[in-house]
Structure formats: C-alpha cells, structure tokens
Design a protein around this motif. Structure first.
Motif, PDB file in Angstrom:
ATOM      1  N   ASP A 213       0.763  -1.312  -0.077  1.00 49.66           N
ATOM      2  CA  ASP A 213      -0.040   0.048  -0.016  1.00 49.66           C
ATOM      3  C   ASP A 213       0.800   1.406  -0.021  1.00 49.66           C
ATOM      4  N   ARG A 214       0.471   2.105  -0.924  1.00 49.16           N
ATOM      5  CA  ARG A 214       1.387   3.340  -1.128  1.00 49.16           C
ATOM      6  C   ARG A 214       0.428   4.647  -0.897  1.00 49.16           C
ATOM      7  N   GLY A 215       0.827   5.655  -0.331  1.00 52.33           N
ATOM      8  CA  GLY A 215      -0.047   6.777  -0.356  1.00 52.33           C
ATOM      9  C   GLY A 215       0.476   7.824   0.704  1.00 52.33           C
ATOM     10  N   ARG A 216      -0.078   8.819   0.551  1.00 47.28           N
ATOM     11  CA  ARG A 216       0.178  10.056   1.777  1.00 47.28           C
ATOM     12  C   ARG A 216      -1.022  10.511   2.260  1.00 47.28           C
ATOM     13  N   LEU A 217      -1.268  10.707   3.598  1.00 49.66           N
ATOM     14  CA  LEU A 217      -2.145  11.677   4.240  1.00 49.66           C
ATOM     15  C   LEU A 217      -1.705  12.730   4.562  1.00 49.66           C
ATOM     16  N   HIS A 218      -2.207  13.741   4.634  1.00 44.82           N
ATOM     17  CA  HIS A 218      -1.770  15.079   4.740  1.00 44.82           C
ATOM     18  C   HIS A 218      -2.928  15.866   5.593  1.00 44.82           C
ATOM     19  N   LYS A 219      -2.602  16.610   6.324  1.00 42.81           N
ATOM     20  CA  LYS A 219      -3.663  17.643   7.121  1.00 42.81           C
ATOM     21  C   LYS A 219      -3.086  18.925   7.324  1.00 42.81           C
ATOM     22  N   LYS A 220      -3.810  20.104   7.042  1.00 46.19           N
ATOM     23  CA  LYS A 220      -3.076  21.391   7.183  1.00 46.19           C
ATOM     24  C   LYS A 220      -4.402  22.321   7.884  1.00 46.19           C
ATOM     25  N   PHE A 221      -3.937  22.907   8.879  1.00 46.86           N
ATOM     26  CA  PHE A 221      -4.954  23.682   9.717  1.00 46.86           C
ATOM     27  C   PHE A 221      -4.424  25.294   9.933  1.00 46.86           C
ATOM     28  N   ILE A 222      -5.484  26.231   9.647  1.00 47.89           N
ATOM     29  CA  ILE A 222      -5.106  27.350   9.912  1.00 47.89           C
ATOM     30  C   ILE A 222      -6.319  28.092  10.518  1.00 47.89           C
ATOM     31  N   GLU A 223      -6.165  28.324  11.810  1.00 52.25           N
ATOM     32  CA  GLU A 223      -7.181  28.951  12.553  1.00 52.25           C
ATOM     33  C   GLU A 223      -6.909  30.356  13.317  1.00 52.25           C
ATOM     34  N   PHE A 224      -7.961  31.219  13.282  1.00 52.15           N
ATOM     35  CA  PHE A 224      -7.987  32.355  14.073  1.00 52.15           C
ATOM     36  C   PHE A 224      -8.618  32.296  15.233  1.00 52.15           C
ATOM     37  N   LEU A 225      -8.000  32.641  16.447  1.00 52.12           N
ATOM     38  CA  LEU A 225      -8.428  32.460  17.790  1.00 52.12           C
ATOM     39  C   LEU A 225      -8.326  33.887  18.574  1.00 52.12           C
ATOM     40  N   PRO A 226      -9.498  34.471  18.184  1.00 51.14           N
ATOM     41  CA  PRO A 226      -9.776  35.791  19.133  1.00 51.14           C
ATOM     42  C   PRO A 226     -10.142  35.373  20.503  1.00 51.14           C
ATOM     43  N   ARG A 227      -9.503  36.461  21.424  1.00 52.74           N
ATOM     44  CA  ARG A 227     -10.126  36.424  22.746  1.00 52.74           C
ATOM     45  C   ARG A 227     -10.344  37.962  23.056  1.00 52.74           C
ATOM     46  N   PHE A 228     -11.370  37.900  23.877  1.00 49.31           N
ATOM     47  CA  PHE A 228     -11.942  39.243  24.424  1.00 49.31           C
ATOM     48  C   PHE A 228     -11.759  39.350  25.942  1.00 49.31           C
ATOM     49  N   THR A 229     -11.488  40.285  26.632  1.00 44.83           N
ATOM     50  CA  THR A 229     -11.415  40.227  27.912  1.00 44.83           C
ATOM     51  C   THR A 229     -11.768  41.652  28.615  1.00 44.83           C
ATOM     52  N   ALA A 230     -12.727  41.778  29.468  1.00 43.39           N
ATOM     53  CA  ALA A 230     -12.950  42.978  30.108  1.00 43.39           C
ATOM     54  C   ALA A 230     -12.601  42.838  31.592  1.00 43.39           C
ATOM     55  N   VAL A 231     -11.797  43.601  32.316  1.00 40.10           N
ATOM     56  CA  VAL A 231     -11.608  43.716  33.908  1.00 40.10           C
ATOM     57  C   VAL A 231     -11.821  45.089  34.422  1.00 40.10           C
ATOM     58  N   TYR A 232     -12.355  44.862  35.642  1.00 39.79           N
ATOM     59  CA  TYR A 232     -12.736  46.148  36.341  1.00 39.79           C
ATOM     60  C   TYR A 232     -12.020  46.187  37.744  1.00 39.79           C
ATOM     61  N   LYS A 233     -10.963  46.896  38.135  1.00 41.00           N
ATOM     62  CA  LYS A 233     -10.234  46.689  39.386  1.00 41.00           C
ATOM     63  C   LYS A 233     -10.975  47.859  40.338  1.00 41.00           C
ATOM     64  N   TRP A 234     -10.962  47.312  41.747  1.00 40.81           N
ATOM     65  CA  TRP A 234     -11.334  48.303  42.562  1.00 40.81           C
ATOM     66  C   TRP A 234     -10.587  48.475  43.922  1.00 40.81           C
ATOM     67  N   ASN A 235     -10.460  49.408  44.676  1.00 43.42           N
ATOM     68  CA  ASN A 235      -9.927  49.644  46.100  1.00 43.42           C
ATOM     69  C   ASN A 235      -8.643  49.738  45.940  1.00 43.42           C
ATOM     70  N   ASN A 236      -8.005  50.035  44.631  1.00 45.14           N
ATOM     71  CA  ASN A 236      -6.549  50.138  44.436  1.00 45.14           C
ATOM     72  C   ASN A 236      -5.717  49.185  45.160  1.00 45.14           C
ATOM     73  N   ILE A 237      -6.294  47.898  45.011  1.00 42.81           N
ATOM     74  CA  ILE A 237      -5.683  46.705  45.899  1.00 42.81           C
ATOM     75  C   ILE A 237      -5.152  45.766  44.713  1.00 42.81           C
ATOM     76  N   THR A 238      -3.781  45.441  44.679  1.00 37.99           N
ATOM     77  CA  THR A 238      -3.345  44.410  43.471  1.00 37.99           C
ATOM     78  C   THR A 238      -4.041  43.210  43.605  1.00 37.99           C
ATOM     79  N   GLY A 239      -4.841  42.722  42.689  1.00 39.32           N
ATOM     80  CA  GLY A 239      -5.578  41.503  42.405  1.00 39.32           C
ATOM     81  C   GLY A 239      -7.180  41.567  42.684  1.00 39.32           C
ATOM     82  N   ASN A 240      -7.496  42.693  43.444  1.00 34.33           N
ATOM     83  CA  ASN A 240      -8.927  42.858  43.585  1.00 34.33           C
ATOM     84  C   ASN A 240      -9.594  43.345  41.979  1.00 34.33           C
ATOM     85  N   ASN A 241     -10.373  42.188  41.520  1.00 34.36           N
ATOM     86  CA  ASN A 241     -10.898  42.625  40.114  1.00 34.36           C
ATOM     87  C   ASN A 241     -12.199  41.622  40.082  1.00 34.36           C
TER      88      ASN A 241
END
Length: 294
Positions: A9-37
């Motif tokens: 048996d002869r042959g070739r298997l081939h796969k090619k993938f191109i993906e766009f991976l967006p990410r949206f993040t909203a952060v709100y901080k309060w009390n001016n304390i590091t890590g409070n959000n």
C-alpha cells in the motif's frame, strides 16, 4: 496449497490547519488593591486534528483479512485520522484580597460550547490500540472557587473546589444516541484542602536548618465516567497526604506520605483484545526528598 499475498500500500495522508483564535477580556479593578478585580472573557478554543498512528498495524491486518475472504471492518480513513476540535469559551469571575493580605479568594463560572470534541475510544475486535475520535457536539458548565487564609507568618490554610457538568449535546456512536450522557474522563467534582505550619529555628550557623515545615493535605476527585455510555465509572474518592521537612537556603529534606489511608481507586479505563480493564491508583507511599542548591 500455499498462497503468497503481496500487500504494498502506498499513499500519503496530509492535514493542514489554519485557525483564527480571538479573545476578548474586560477587567474592572477596585480599591486600588493588587488582585482585586472582576472580569469577563470570551475566547475561541482550538485543538488540531491528527492521525492515529497506533492503528496502522490494525489497518494492515484488516487488509490481509480482506484477501482471505473476510470483509474489512472499516476503511483506513475512519480510524487513522480525526478532525480538529473547536470551542467557544465563556467565563466570568472575581479575585478578592483583603488589605492586609490575610484573606485571598477567587471564583469563576464558565461555559464551553464544543464541536467535534476529541475523545479517546477503543475499536471493537482484537486490536490492542486506542484511537482518537470526534463527538458531534458537547457542552461543559461549571464553577471553581478557592480561598486562602494566612493569619500569621507561621500559618497558611487553603482550599479549593471545582464542579463541572460536561455532557454530549449531539453524538451517536453508531449504536445509540448518547445525547445527555456525561463526557468520559471529565471529573464532576475536584477538591483540595491544605494546612501549613512554618516553625522558624534560631540558629547562628549558616549550614543549620532555618525552619521546619509541616503540611497536611486532602485531595478529592470524582465521580468520573470512563466510557461514552456511562456504564463504567469511578466514584468520588479522597487522598490524604502529609509531610514534614527541614529547610535551609542551600538545602532541604522532606519526609512525605501520600494516600495514607490506602484508598483503593481507579485512574484509567482501557480495552485490550476485546477485554475491559481498570487501572488502579497508586497505594500508600512514603518517601524522602532531598534538594541541594549548588
């Protein structure tokens, strides 16, 4: 009479993938304390497809059976390759810390809508391999929460808990419709608790230990379903551990123990030669760990 069969048996298997991976993040901080959000995020997830290399020998076996007059059970394309997995991930959460850093907490809620989720499965017959397949559509929803309390320099307590409800939304394994069944290998509950005590040592010699550290911890996990029909599962179990160690800037020595109660549990399920097996977890273990900085 002998018959020579030439399979080239002869042959070739081939796969090619191109993906766009967006990410949206909203952060709100309060009390001016590091890590409070508080935060919210939306992201697209992706896992590339590929090939089941363990199944090439089985494909050759099936081809040989075809020459012997026994029909092939499946085509190479069915078992050798699998498609990419894509998901949309939604998460909201918060991080909270007191001004004196005595209390720290985190909480997160998540929802994952997944298409063509990659699952481990075991083909029927006498093969010893396992393959990756794709489920039609799945969804996972859950929450994670953690809390840390450090009342002083010598004490530290922490705990965390996670809950996940992962189910098939659209999936037929060729025998039955599995809509609503739980996804294999996804634990429903995870739990961890730990208590640490640090005992400082007043020494005037650089080579003497600086402190002694004590730890007691407990881990819990389960239930876990091992197959897509949810016929085999591991119930929720807990593992108790503890350690005591001496620490110096240049070295440390720790005596530790895991699964001190000798809990019997299973960590994996697999099928070989048509027989199903459960792999047992590690028994009680006790050891010593030495670390030296050079």
């Amino acid at each position: 009479a002998k018959r020579t069969i030439d399979i080239d048996d002869r042959g070739r298997l081939h796969k090619k993938f191109i993906e766009f991976l967006p990410r949206f993040t909203a952060v709100y901080k309060w009390n001016n304390i590091t890590g409070n959000n508080v935060y919210a995020s939306i992201a697209r997830g992706y896992k590339a497809g590929g090939f089941n290399t363990q199944m090439f020998s089985d494909v050759l076996q099936q081809r040989l059976m075809g020459y012997m007059g026994i029909s092939q059970q499946y085509s190479p394309e069915q078992v050798v390759s699998y498609r990419p997995e894509r998901s949309m991930n939604y998460e909201i959460g918060a991080h909270c810390t007191t001004p004196d850093n005595v209390w720290t907490s985190q909480i997160a809620l998540f929802y994952i809508d997944c298409r063509n989720q990659q699952l481990t499965s075991f083909p029927d017959g006498s093969t010893t391999g396992r393959i990756m397949t794709n489920a039609g559509r799945t969804r996972s929803a859950g929450a994670e929460v953690s809390l840390t309390w450090q009342p002083g320099r010598q004490w530290r307590f922490s705990t965390s808990y996670g809950f996940t409800d992962a189910r098939f939304r659209s999936y037929n394994n060729g025998i039955e419709d599995l809509r609503g069944k739980r996804i294999p290998y996804a634990p429903q509950n995870t739990f961890f608790a730990s208590a640490n005590y640090y005992l400082p040592l007043k020494t005037n010699t650089a080579n003497m230990p600086d402190r002694i550290e004590f730890n007691v911890n407990c881990r819990g996990i389960g239930p876990i379903y091992w197959d897509d029909t949810n016929s085999v599962s591991q119930n929720f179990y807990t593992l108790l551990g503890a350690s005591v160690g001496i620490v110096n800037k240049r070295y440390s020595a720790t005596l530790w123990g895991e699964n001190l109660t000798s809990m019997q549990y299973s960590t994996f399920y697999f099928v070989s030669m048509g027989n199903a097996f459960l792999q047992r977890g590690k028994p009680r273990r006790i050891g010593i760990t030495l670390r030296i900085k050079i």
